[in-house]
Structure formats: C-alpha cells, structure tokens
Design a protein around this motif. Structure first.
Motif, short mmCIF file in Angstrom:
data_model
loop_
_atom_site.label_atom_id
_atom_site.label_comp_id
_atom_site.label_asym_id
_atom_site.label_seq_id
_atom_site.Cartn_x
_atom_site.Cartn_y
_atom_site.Cartn_z
N CYS A 20 0.78 -1.00 -0.12
CA CYS A 20 0.04 -0.03 -0.05
C CYS A 20 0.92 1.23 0.09
O CYS A 20 1.99 1.33 0.23
N LEU A 69 -7.23 1.02 2.44
CA LEU A 69 -7.41 0.07 1.33
C LEU A 69 -7.94 -1.28 1.67
O LEU A 69 -8.82 -1.84 1.04
N GLY A 102 -9.64 1.64 -4.86
CA GLY A 102 -8.53 1.25 -4.15
C GLY A 102 -7.08 1.44 -4.93
O GLY A 102 -6.05 1.64 -4.40
N LEU A 137 -4.44 3.89 -3.72
CA LEU A 137 -3.77 3.33 -2.52
C LEU A 137 -2.72 2.23 -2.77
O LEU A 137 -2.13 1.89 -1.74
N ILE A 138 -2.55 1.73 -3.71
CA ILE A 138 -1.76 0.52 -4.17
C ILE A 138 -0.45 1.18 -4.84
O ILE A 138 -0.42 1.79 -5.77
#
Length: 97
Positions: free
Chosen positions: A10, A18, A75, A78-79
């Motif tokens: 993350c 996440l 998401g 956030l990765i």
C-alpha cells in the motif's frame, strides 16, 4: 477449487483505508468460498489477500461485478504495487467444502 494469494504494498499510511475498500467491495461474489484480507504484522504497508473460489471462471467473472469494479477504482490510488501473486489449487480445510 481455485485459489489466489496476493501481497499488496500500500502507499504509506493507507493500509487500513485499502483494507476497508477491499472488504466493503466484496460482499457478494458468486462462486467465492473465502476472501480474506489480512494485515502483515511485520510491515505496516502490506496487505495479504487470500481467495478461494469454486473455479477460475467464477474468479474471472467477479472482476466484472459493479461492486468489485468500484472497489478496484477506489483502491487503485492506494496501491504502491503487487509484490507477490500465487495461484493455488485448494484441496479443502476448515470451512471449505
């Protein structure tokens, strides 16, 4: 059965956000036997995802579900990266058929 185990890095400080997105967006996935989101106790920026499906086709079909598409879109920022991705063939176990 079809299984997946993935390690997601993350962006710093976003692991819980996440995790929440992944858990919220995966409530109803036909063919999903288990979907587990877990924190890595040794790394504050890592999540492990463990999935068990009735078959690979069910997993592939899930990627088209509106809730899953929404979770992916929310998401993605956030990765930081996907560090590991392993395909498995679950044989059974507690809670599995």
């Amino acid at each position: 059965m079809h299984g997946l185990i993935g390690k997601i890095r993350c962006t710093p400080g976003q692991r819980d956000a996440l995790a929440s997105i992944l858990l919220d967006g995966t409530a109803a996935m036909p063919g999903c036997i288990a979907y587990v989101v877990a924190r890595d106790p040794g790394d504050d920026d890592v999540l492990w995802i463990t999935e068990v499906w009735t078959d690979a086709a069910s997993h592939q079909a899930s990627l088209s579900l509106p809730a899953v598409q929404d979770a992916i879109a929310r998401g993605r920022p956030l990765i930081a990266g996907f560090e590991q991705h392993v395909v498995t063939e679950p044989l059974g176990g507690v809670g599995l058929p």
